[in-house]
Enzyme design. Structure first.
Site, PDB file in Angstrom:
ATOM      1  CG  ASP A   1       1.512  -4.480   3.114  1.00  0.00           C
ATOM      2  OD1 ASP A   1       0.470  -3.887   3.443  1.00  0.00           O
ATOM      3  OD2 ASP A   1       2.068  -5.329   3.829  1.00  0.00           O
TER       4      ASP A   1
ATOM      5  CG  ASP B   1       2.219  -2.923   9.203  1.00  0.00           C
ATOM      6  OD1 ASP B   1       2.935  -1.970   9.567  1.00  0.00           O
ATOM      7  OD2 ASP B   1       0.976  -2.919   9.303  1.00  0.00           O
TER       8      ASP B   1
ATOM      9  CG  HIS C   1     -13.396  -0.776   6.333  1.00  0.00           C
ATOM     10  ND1 HIS C   1     -12.954  -0.055   5.242  1.00  0.00           N
ATOM     11  CD2 HIS C   1     -14.415  -0.067   6.876  1.00  0.00           C
ATOM     12  CE1 HIS C   1     -13.684   1.036   5.127  1.00  0.00           C
ATOM     13  NE2 HIS C   1     -14.571   1.059   6.103  1.00  0.00           N
TER      14      HIS C   1
ATOM     15  CB  CYS D   1     -14.824  -2.000   2.956  1.00  0.00           C
ATOM     16  SG  CYS D   1     -13.139  -2.601   3.228  1.00  0.00           S
TER      17      CYS D   1
ATOM     18  CB  CYS E   1     -10.767   0.270   0.666  1.00  0.00           C
ATOM     19  SG  CYS E   1     -11.518   0.421   2.294  1.00  0.00           S
TER      20      CYS E   1
ATOM     21  CG  ASP F   1       4.375  -8.732   4.459  1.00  0.00           C
ATOM     22  OD1 ASP F   1       3.379  -8.053   4.113  1.00  0.00           O
ATOM     23  OD2 ASP F   1       4.700  -8.880   5.649  1.00  0.00           O
TER      24      ASP F   1
END
Length: 182
Positions: free
Chosen positions: A8, A10, A92, A98, A100, A127
């Protein structure tokens, strides 16, 4: 097939901005601060022959808080600075439904198809509960970086819980050294 570490963005690669007890994405390149030991972590993963793929939800584009071109600039900066192999983004929001947007596995599946990934030998590091759930749905082992965000639900069954990316990498190295992973 290749083994990968899906990361990930952030909170794993860069610092989050805390708003109302929840983590949020930086909205400019000036706000984007790489977390300590991230470069070292990526290099260690590459020495273990993992490809490093960033998979990130960036709904603030759809919400009108940041431009798509700014997110692309930020991601390109990270890719160059810390030697990521590739970056996959979902712009999105939940209401778009969606495939994704994490916690759905679509982003990981798209990355896996492009890079010929063996999900059983791969990891998802995140996280938030969404990251862990997407990794589970894709068939990865999961590592949760627990920062004790206020007002955020915890994932139910990550394979490992720690507080830094480097500690997550040490866990992966231990599994490699014990030949639990090939």
């Amino acid at each position: 097939m290749k083994k990968a570490v899906f990361l990930d963005r952030d909170g794993v690669i860069n610092k989050t901005i805390i708003e109302g007890g929840l983590p949020s994405s930086p909205n400019s390149l000036d706000e984007l601060k790489i977390l300590p030991s991230v470069k070292q972590s990526i290099l260690r993963l590459k020495k273990l022959n993992f490809i490093c793929l960033l998979v990130t939800n960036q709904p603030n584009v759809t919400r009108g808080k940041i431009g798509k071109s700014t997110v692309i600039k930020m991601n390109n900066f990270l890719k160059k600075k810390i030697k990521l192999d590739d970056i996959f983004v979902c712009y999105h929001d939940d209401k778009d439904n969606c495939n994704c947007r994490k916690p759905k596995p679509g982003l990981l599946l798209r990355a896996g198809k492009k890079w010929n990934v063996d999900f059983k030998k791969s990891f998802m590091i995140g996280d938030r509960w969404r990251d862990i759930q997407s990794g589970e749905k894709a068939g990865c082992k999961t590592i949760y970086l627990d920062y004790n965000y206020r007002r955020d639900k915890k994932p139910k069954n990550p394979d490992f819980v720690t507080d830094t990316l480097l500690n997550a990498v040490f866990f992966i190295e231990k599994l490699q050294n014990k030949n639990i992973l090939i």
